[in-house]
Design an enzyme around this catalytic site. Structure first.
Site, PDB file in Angstrom:
ATOM      1  CG  ASP A 438      -2.094  -0.994   1.022  1.00 19.93           C
ATOM      2  OD1 ASP A 438      -2.535  -1.157  -0.127  1.00 19.93           O
ATOM      3  OD2 ASP A 438      -2.518  -1.609   2.012  1.00 19.93           O
ATOM      4  CE1 TYR A 523      -9.811  -5.273   6.204  1.00 13.65           C
ATOM      5  CE2 TYR A 523      -9.026  -6.034   4.079  1.00 13.65           C
ATOM      6  CZ  TYR A 523      -9.608  -6.294   5.301  1.00 13.65           C
ATOM      7  OH  TYR A 523      -9.986  -7.570   5.631  1.00 13.65           O
TER       8      TYR A 523
END
Length: 815
Positions: A438, A523
């Site tokens: 990420d 998320y």
């Protein structure tokens, strides 16, 4: 038998017969509040002890009412009634403004402060002048354009920073790091440029060769939002119309497919040089997470060409089968060769909205500062009576803190997030190939505003963050951080003694917290840096938000659990990597490992008997190889970095690294892309600190994991770790097999991992012993008096109303 009310007057009167009652409407409420609870049956109860007790209680109550009600002006006068019936409002609690004070340009906080709007603007203006008129706004840039992708703080060299902080030298120049895409050159590439000094830049230094050993290949560049929009346009305008028959039949295909959305995956291909991404299609259900509504349609888009008109669909997956194109899929559907599962357009079997189906209830518990906040936030610097540190947000790496001092002494130079990795499994291409690093998307860039009273305590201090990514002008993320002090509702330490001597001593566990949240598409990662009065630091990472799902078919349950009629919650691992630059009593540190062992020994007073005696094992680790501990292996339960100085008992002053994690298995090393996140092999590794090794990963690893720009294993080359400036690299994570209770959202309970930094012989005793919050009283003392027990003063000290600011929210887009 009817009840008779007893009224606080010499003559019993019914409501409405009293002139005072009529004259003073307010007295109606007062009298009723006293009278109504004390209506008793008018019956003979001379032998009833319950009635006698009730009568005594009523008499006592009436006496108290009469005493309280009679004042200087008489109970029945206007002023008396008014005074008696007007509720007394407690004073407002002391407070400061709910947002941080503006950053000043002097003092230590400036060294590590993220760039201001003015600095970002100055850098962009200078780069635009220096790089020429060919630059295009990154928000509109196509792959063949030149554009400035990002600008953020270039951290100062540690030696120069410490010379300023500790020895009063001039501060190192403030600099910015800019990433520039040169797509309009004969050999397109990515360059990294350092710009300074700020706030008035006058030079550019190209550091690409210095940092990466050569030009950065263009295919490794992060995907711009413009590129995603062009891919969507290609899919919805050019490709999906080729399969309208199938899509109308299965998926309520609307006008140009706008009831559908695409979801990105990574990595982008199968080998270095590829730029081909699988996109899954989902129902776009308003006000709910689309992540749980897969159609079973996935498209492999090749978008390597610099000209978007040359992008192609290389493969199509639909509900368990592969096709060469959407046209082929449509032909086979028309021929009756495709088994189609109809997917309801309101979701795949349940309600997925986060809007509760029950009305609001009583307000939840609220913590407040009865005598005002006990910490201060100025710019990027936080100061309390015990702790000082600077905090910031790396655009890609995420939250970080610097120059962490306890009681004025530095214990760490830097504690920062480096990367967050998610590895998925599944039987559809989007699921089985997904490995998200990420940092490549931007853990800071995709931070989200913190919602007051949910993400942080309502009365926390909220701080904005300014950034410049994919834009020509700076933007502001409101309420990007929150800082607060919190009573954990637990004792940090306590003991109650009723043997030999009678006393109680304890200290409530009150912590200082800095928090931010990264929302990485589905998320939400909650990042906490927690500072304790014992000198300990906790770094914690929690996961919540929506799970990523796939269409349920075939042997899907091998890869997760069914969570909807046609939805598979796909199993995956979460891992976060952290950099911990401890400076324990100075720069020269050693690594110690301690544990326990049972050693057979003869009983000293009875040698013919044997016993197993527990003893401590100690070993000083000398090299980086000795100080690395693979994930899943046995490692010492006490591992600490120590100074050459000792405490008063002769032990090296140290800080222990205590990891709490239940990480899944790391990706096998024979995987072609494992080196891109090889830090995941180790739960803990200690290496020499080097300026040329600032991070364990790179944003370019996301799109080319097969030839990683940074391979963490290169940091471990058996150099000495004895008496060196050291960095501990920590991995914490967990395995997540989604289940029914993850719908609609995953909860943070049980999904928290991280590590503690705990003093280990660093002090001569527990430093919290000197806390002003400590409580101690003996059995022969009156613990209800303020002089003995500060908690006895709480009814007075906390007799105030918190000054609650109006609710606000940072919005749903970066301004």
């Amino acid at each position: 038998m009817y009840p008779t009310c007893l009224w606080p007057s010499s003559t019993t009167q019914r409501p409405g017969t009293s002139r005072d009652y009529k004259r003073h409407p307010a007295s109606r409420f007062c009298l009723l509040s006293f009278c109504l609870p004390f209506c008793i049956p008018n019956q003979e109860t001379e032998d009833s002890p319950e009635a006698l007790a009730m009568a005594v209680f009523i008499i006592l109550f009436l006496c108290s009412v009469l005493v309280i009600g009679v004042g200087e002006t008489g109970a029945g006068s206007d002023e008396g009634v008014k005074r008696e019936c007007t509720p007394v409002q407690p004073p407002r609690c002391p407070s400061v403004t709910p947002s941080a004070q503006p950053r000043t340009h002097a003092g230590h906080s400036q060294l590590f402060a993220d760039l201001s709007q003015e600095e970002l603007t100055a850098v962009m203006s200078f780069l635009t002048q220096q790089l020429g008129p060919g630059l295009v706004d990154a928000a509109q840039a196509r792959p063949s354009d030149n554009c400035i992708f990002s600008v953020e703080l270039q951290l100062p060299p540690k030696a120069a920073a410490l010379a300023h902080l500790d020895r009063g030298h001039p501060p190192p120049p403030r600099e910015a790091l800019a990433i520039v895409f040169f797509g309009g050159q004969a050999q397109p590439n990515v360059s990294e440029l350092v710009v300074g000094p700020l706030p008035h830049p006058s030079y550019i230094r190209d550091v690409t060769l210095e940092r990466h050993g050569g030009p950065l290949p263009y295919h490794r560049r992060p995907v711009l939002m413009r590129e995603y929009l062009d891919i969507d346009q290609m899919i919805f305008d050019r490709e999906l119309p080729q399969a309208t028959g199938l899509l109308h039949h299965c998926c309520f295909y609307g006008r140009q497919g706008r009831n559908l959305v695409t979801m990105n995956t990574a990595p982008r291909g199968l080998q270095s040089g590829d730029r081909a991404t699988w996109f899954g299609l989902y129902y776009n259900i308003s006000g709910a997470g689309f992540y749980l509504h897969p159609l079973g349609l996935e498209l492999l888009v090749d978008h390597k060409a610099l000209d978007p008109t040359r992008w192609t669909i290389r493969k199509v997956f639909f509900q368990g089968c592969y096709y060469e194109s959407l046209a082929q899929l449509e032909d086979q559907f028309e021929a009756g060769l495709v088994n189609v599962v109809l997917i309801p357009d309101n979701g795949t079997g349940a309600s997925w909205s986060l809007k509760s189906s029950v009305p609001p209830g009583p307000a939840p518990p609220l913590q407040f500062y009865p005598q005002g906040p006990r910490f201060r936030v100025q710019g990027s610097q936080v100061a309390s009576s015990l702790w000082t540190f600077s905090f910031g947000l790396g655009a890609f790496s995420g939250p970080r803190v610097f120059d962490i001092r306890f009681q004025g002494e530095r214990v760490a130079y830097e504690v920062s997030v480096q990367e967050a990795l998610t590895v998925y499994g599944g039987n559809s291409p989007c699921a089985l190939r997904s490995r998200y690093t990420d940092g490549g998307f931007g853990l800071g860039h995709f931070s989200s505003p913190l919602t007051r009273g949910v993400d942080c305590p309502y009365l926390a201090t909220y701080v904005d963050w300014h950034f410049l990514l994919e834009s020509q002008t700076p933007k502001t993320l409101h309420d990007a951080f929150c800082v607060f002090e919190q009573n954990q509702g637990l004792p940090l330490r306590r003991h109650h003694s009723d043997i030999h001597s009678h006393y109680f001593g304890g200290l409530t566990e009150t912590v200082l917290v800095v928090r931010s949240v990264s929302t990485m598409l589905n998320y939400d990662y909650v990042w906490d840096m927690v500072f304790y009065p014992s000198g300990a630091i906790e770094v914690k990472f929690r996961a919540t938000g929506y799970i990523s799902s796939a269409f349920l078919f075939g042997a899907a349950r091998r890869y997760g659990n069914q969570v909807g009629q046609h939805t598979l919650g796909t199993a995956h691992t979460h891992s976060a990597h952290f950099k911990v630059d401890l400076d324990v009593g100075g720069l020269e540190n050693w690594v110690w490992a301690e544990d326990m062992a049972f050693v057979p020994t003869a009983v000293p007073w009875s040698p013919e008997h044997q016993m197993q005696r527990l003893q401590v094992t100690r070993k000083r680790l000398e090299t980086e190889e000795q100080a690395t501990f693979p994930l899943g292996s046995t490692h010492p339960r006490y591992l600490y970095l120590a100074s050459k100085h000792s405490n008063k008992w002769g032990h090296p002053r140290g800080y222990r690294i205590q990891v709490f994690s239940f990480a899944g298995e790391p990706l096998p090393q024979n995987s072609s892309m494992e080196r891109a996140f090889s830090w995941g092999r180790y739960q803990l590794a200690v290496t020499q600190r080097k300026e040329e090794e600032p991070s364990s990963t790179s944003i370019y690893n996301l799109n080319d994991p097969w030839t990683p720009t940074v391979d963490f294993t290169d940091f471990i080359n058996n150099e000495t770790v004895a008496g060196q400036d050291l960095v501990a690299w920590v991995t914490a994570g967990f395995l997540h097999i989604p289940h029914a209770e993850d719908i609609p959202n995953t909860v943070t309970v049980g999904n928290a991992v991280g590590f503690f930094l705990r003093p280990y012989n660093f002090f001569d005793q527990d430093p919290s012993f000197d806390s002003a919050d400590s409580i101690y009283f003996r059995g022969d003392q009156d613990a209800t008096t303020c002089e003995v027990n500060p908690l006895a003063c709480l009814p007075q000290a906390a007799a105030c109303v918190p000054d609650l600011p109006a609710f606000s929210h940072g919005g749903f887009s970066h301004e």
